[in-house]
Design an enzyme around this catalytic site. Structure first.
Site, PDB file in Angstrom:
ATOM      1  N   ARG A  28       0.757  -1.229   0.030  1.00 10.72           N
ATOM      2  CA  ARG A  28      -0.056   0.004   0.199  1.00 10.72           C
ATOM      3  C   ARG A  28       0.873   1.352   0.071  1.00 10.72           C
ATOM      4  O   ARG A  28       1.915   1.216   0.550  1.00 10.72           O
ATOM      5  CB  ARG A  28      -0.787   0.080   1.083  1.00 10.72           C
ATOM      6  CG  ARG A  28      -2.090  -0.859   1.382  1.00 10.72           C
ATOM      7  CD  ARG A  28      -3.167  -0.382   0.252  1.00 10.72           C
ATOM      8  NE  ARG A  28      -4.254  -1.258   0.203  1.00 10.72           N
ATOM      9  CZ  ARG A  28      -4.599  -2.394  -0.571  1.00 10.72           C
ATOM     10  NH1 ARG A  28      -3.523  -2.502  -1.451  1.00 10.72           N
ATOM     11  NH2 ARG A  28      -5.663  -3.092  -0.551  1.00 10.72           N
TER      12      ARG A  28
ATOM     13  N   HIS B 200      -1.479   0.806  -9.745  1.00 12.08           N
ATOM     14  CA  HIS B 200      -2.494  -0.294  -8.739  1.00 12.08           C
ATOM     15  C   HIS B 200      -2.763  -0.989  -9.821  1.00 12.08           C
ATOM     16  O   HIS B 200      -3.980  -1.447  -9.696  1.00 12.08           O
ATOM     17  CB  HIS B 200      -3.065   0.801  -7.747  1.00 12.08           C
ATOM     18  CG  HIS B 200      -3.710  -0.148  -6.615  1.00 12.08           C
ATOM     19  ND1 HIS B 200      -3.680   0.405  -5.560  1.00 12.08           N
ATOM     20  CD2 HIS B 200      -3.548  -1.540  -6.303  1.00 12.08           C
ATOM     21  CE1 HIS B 200      -4.177  -0.635  -4.567  1.00 12.08           C
ATOM     22  NE2 HIS B 200      -4.174  -1.632  -5.125  1.00 12.08           N
TER      23      HIS B 200
HETATM   24  P1  NDP Z   1      -2.296 -11.897   4.246  1.00 10.04           P
HETATM   25  O1  NDP Z   1      -3.074 -11.120   5.302  1.00 10.04           O
HETATM   26  O2  NDP Z   1      -2.652 -13.202   3.804  1.00 10.04           O
HETATM   27  O3  NDP Z   1      -0.758 -11.676   4.780  1.00 10.04           O
HETATM   28  C1  NDP Z   1      -0.256 -10.831   5.513  1.00 10.04           C
HETATM   29  C2  NDP Z   1       1.099 -11.077   5.873  1.00 10.04           C
HETATM   30  O4  NDP Z   1       1.822  -9.937   6.306  1.00 10.04           O
HETATM   31  C3  NDP Z   1       1.329 -12.204   6.759  1.00 10.04           C
HETATM   32  O5  NDP Z   1       2.452 -12.992   6.694  1.00 10.04           O
HETATM   33  C4  NDP Z   1       1.518 -11.384   8.067  1.00 10.04           C
HETATM   34  O6  NDP Z   1       2.170 -12.049   9.233  1.00 10.04           O
HETATM   35  C5  NDP Z   1       2.099 -10.243   7.713  1.00 10.04           C
HETATM   36  N1  NDP Z   1       2.440  -9.244   8.559  1.00 10.04           N
HETATM   37  C6  NDP Z   1       1.535  -8.389   8.826  1.00 10.04           C
HETATM   38  N2  NDP Z   1       1.620  -7.433   9.655  1.00 10.04           N
HETATM   39  C7  NDP Z   1       2.949  -7.726   9.924  1.00 10.04           C
HETATM   40  C8  NDP Z   1       3.896  -7.096  10.868  1.00 10.04           C
HETATM   41  N3  NDP Z   1       3.459  -6.254  11.787  1.00 10.04           N
HETATM   42  N4  NDP Z   1       5.140  -7.532  10.932  1.00 10.04           N
HETATM   43  C9  NDP Z   1       5.465  -8.709  10.110  1.00 10.04           C
HETATM   44  N5  NDP Z   1       4.665  -9.341   9.427  1.00 10.04           N
HETATM   45  C10 NDP Z   1       3.352  -8.822   9.201  1.00 10.04           C
HETATM   46  O7  NDP Z   1      -2.292 -10.826   3.076  1.00 10.04           O
HETATM   47  P2  NDP Z   1      -2.301 -10.992   1.504  1.00 10.04           P
HETATM   48  O8  NDP Z   1      -1.157 -12.022   1.158  1.00 10.04           O
HETATM   49  O9  NDP Z   1      -3.504 -11.565   0.771  1.00 10.04           O
HETATM   50  O10 NDP Z   1      -2.027  -9.534   0.972  1.00 10.04           O
HETATM   51  C11 NDP Z   1      -1.063  -8.705   1.434  1.00 10.04           C
HETATM   52  C12 NDP Z   1      -1.373  -7.242   0.969  1.00 10.04           C
HETATM   53  O11 NDP Z   1      -0.872  -7.154  -0.569  1.00 10.04           O
HETATM   54  C13 NDP Z   1      -2.762  -6.815   1.110  1.00 10.04           C
HETATM   55  O12 NDP Z   1      -3.000  -6.519   2.425  1.00 10.04           O
HETATM   56  C14 NDP Z   1      -2.442  -5.632   0.104  1.00 10.04           C
HETATM   57  O13 NDP Z   1      -2.119  -4.347   0.971  1.00 10.04           O
HETATM   58  C15 NDP Z   1      -1.575  -5.899  -0.845  1.00 10.04           C
HETATM   59  N6  NDP Z   1      -2.307  -6.130  -2.128  1.00 10.04           N
HETATM   60  C16 NDP Z   1      -2.049  -5.321  -3.137  1.00 10.04           C
HETATM   61  C17 NDP Z   1      -2.444  -5.419  -4.375  1.00 10.04           C
HETATM   62  C18 NDP Z   1      -2.025  -4.721  -5.787  1.00 10.04           C
HETATM   63  O14 NDP Z   1      -2.503  -4.727  -6.677  1.00 10.04           O
HETATM   64  N7  NDP Z   1      -1.176  -3.834  -5.648  1.00 10.04           N
HETATM   65  C19 NDP Z   1      -3.584  -6.609  -4.708  1.00 10.04           C
HETATM   66  C20 NDP Z   1      -3.727  -7.265  -3.560  1.00 10.04           C
HETATM   67  C21 NDP Z   1      -3.096  -7.280  -2.319  1.00 10.04           C
HETATM   68  P3  NDP Z   1       1.579 -13.431   9.719  1.00 10.04           P
HETATM   69  O15 NDP Z   1       1.882 -14.615   8.637  1.00 10.04           O
HETATM   70  O16 NDP Z   1       2.434 -13.770  10.826  1.00 10.04           O
HETATM   71  O17 NDP Z   1       0.015 -13.140   9.871  1.00 10.04           O
HETATM   72  C1  OXD Z   2      -6.347  -5.679  -3.043  1.00 12.27           C
HETATM   73  C2  OXD Z   2      -5.757  -4.547  -4.135  1.00 12.27           C
HETATM   74  O1  OXD Z   2      -6.144  -5.276  -1.841  1.00 12.27           O
HETATM   75  O2  OXD Z   2      -6.463  -4.503  -5.300  1.00 12.27           O
HETATM   76  O3  OXD Z   2      -6.876  -6.548  -3.623  1.00 12.27           O
HETATM   77  O4  OXD Z   2      -5.214  -3.756  -3.992  1.00 12.27           O
END
Ligand code: NDP
Ligand code: OXD
Length: 309
Positions: A224, A272
């Site tokens: 983000r 994005h």
């Molecule tokens: P998940 O919720 O499945 O995974 C999040 C990961 O981040 C987990 O491994 C979690 O750790 C880790 N995490 C969260 N907070 C912390 C922290 N404080 N310290 C260390 N690790 C942390 O999310 P997704 O994989 O589905 O998606 C990730 C992000 O990708 C979304 O939230 C979004 O922001 C972004 N995104 C962007 C898109 C784009 O088009 N640019 C499209 C889709 C998503 P743990 O495993 O221990 O819980």
């Molecule tokens: C999502 C994105 O979070 O598109 O799915 O950024």
């Protein structure tokens, strides 16, 4: 008959409607703002939910995010007993894997440098490093980070990942928690950010983190916009602490035309688009979760409000 209300891109909404009509004809599907009888709305799928959710939709039972991230939701506006579910579906994973693999390979094979050389008609081969000599580090080992690493491993890269909790992924060195962040960064030549935006991760991509990377490291940012301190990024690129950056997300979005990032020679920007929810697979994933909800089974992608993701 209960209603499923969809509030996101209406063109994709019509594709969702066809799938719902086929798979669950006893659930009325409506596209915002045509909400019908608000008392009948049990399910809402939204990118950004309507204001006054509790008053407007008094019988709401589940809120689905149409995206993987949920930082655009005001959690305090969703009644505590109403679950919020983020999007986990194969289409979003495939799109992200494609984009992030492309970006890592582009940095690994010096494509941004060759683009700059071409602009000067300069024929100058750069030294090629083998994949096993390139250390890739992924911040965030959720559904997207893990899928990406599984694919990157196949190229032979030296792969690592960092998450809040200890994970175990075959062929990937996993680091957990704030205390291991510096060790993870110190062995990362190309850093990919796939974290959710939370109070803990906001602004994380700044000078402190950049200085903990090896000099000349590359950044692929697909999390983000508010993870990134743009001024710190520009400073790190200008001093050579960072080599290149590929950014799919910025703050704000759209990025204003006069923003310095647009013109920085070491920055590639996309609007994005790394990954978008695919209507066919997303509608099926949501229908599966509705079935789970109605049978009292655990929901896939349930947001933990205390953690913020
Ligand atoms: P998940 O919720 O499945 O995974 C999040 C990961 O981040 C987990 O491994 C979690 O750790 C880790 N995490 C969260 N907070 C912390 C922290 N404080 N310290 C260390 N690790 C942390 O999310 P997704 O994989 O589905 O998606 C990730 C992000 O990708 C979304 O939230 C979004 O922001 C972004 N995104 C962007 C898109 C784009 O088009 N640019 C499209 C889709 C998503 P743990 O495993 O221990 O819980
Ligand atoms: C999502 C994105 O979070 O598109 O799915 O950024």
């Amino acid at each position: 008959m209960s209603t499923f209300l969809y509030k996101a891109d209406p063109v994709r909404g019509r594709q969702w409607a066809e799938i719902f009509a086929r798979e669950q004809p006893d659930l009325e599907f409506r596209i915002w703002p045509d909400i019908g009888d608000p008392e009948k709305v049990r399910y809402l799928a939204a990118w950004v939910p309507p204001d006054d959710l509790e008053q407007r939709l008094p019988n709401l039972q589940v809120v689905f995010s149409t995206g993987a991230g949920i930082d655009q939701f005001d959690l305090s506006a969703i009644p505590a007993e109403v679950p919020l579910v983020r999007m986990i579906e194969p289409g979003i994973v495939d799109g992200m894997v494609e984009y992030a693999v492309f970006s890592v390979l582009a940095l690994h094979r010096d494509m941004p440098a060759y683009r700059r050389q071409q602009a000067q008609a300069l024929w100058h081969p750069l030294q090629v490093r083998a994949a096993h000599e390139r250390r890739i580090g992924v911040l965030g080992l959720g559904s997207l980070g893990q899928s990406l690493l599984e694919r990157l491993r196949l190229f032979g890269f030296d792969c690592a990942g960092w998450a809040r909790s200890q994970r175990s992924i075959e062929g990937v060195t996993c680091f957990a928690g704030a205390q291991s962040l510096d060790a993870f960064l110190a062995r990362t030549d190309i850093l990919v950010c796939l974290l959710p935006l939370t109070e803990e991760t906001r602004g994380m991509l700044g000078s402190r983190l950049f200085n903990a990377l090896p000099r000349g490291a590359g950044l692929v940012h697909v999390g983000r916009g508010q993870h990134l301190n743009a001024a710190d990024l520009i400073a790190a690129l200008d001093t050579g602490q960072l080599g290149e950056a590929i950014l799919d997300v910025t703050h704000p979005e759209p990025l204003p035309a006069d923003h310095l990032l647009w013109r920085h020679p070491k920055v590639w920007i996309t609007p994005h688009i790394a990954s978008v929810t695919r209507p066919d697979t997303a509608a099926m994933a949501v229908l599966d979760n509705i079935r789970r909800f109605e049978h009292g089974e655990p929901l896939i992608g349930l947001v933990d409000r205390a953690r913020g993701y």
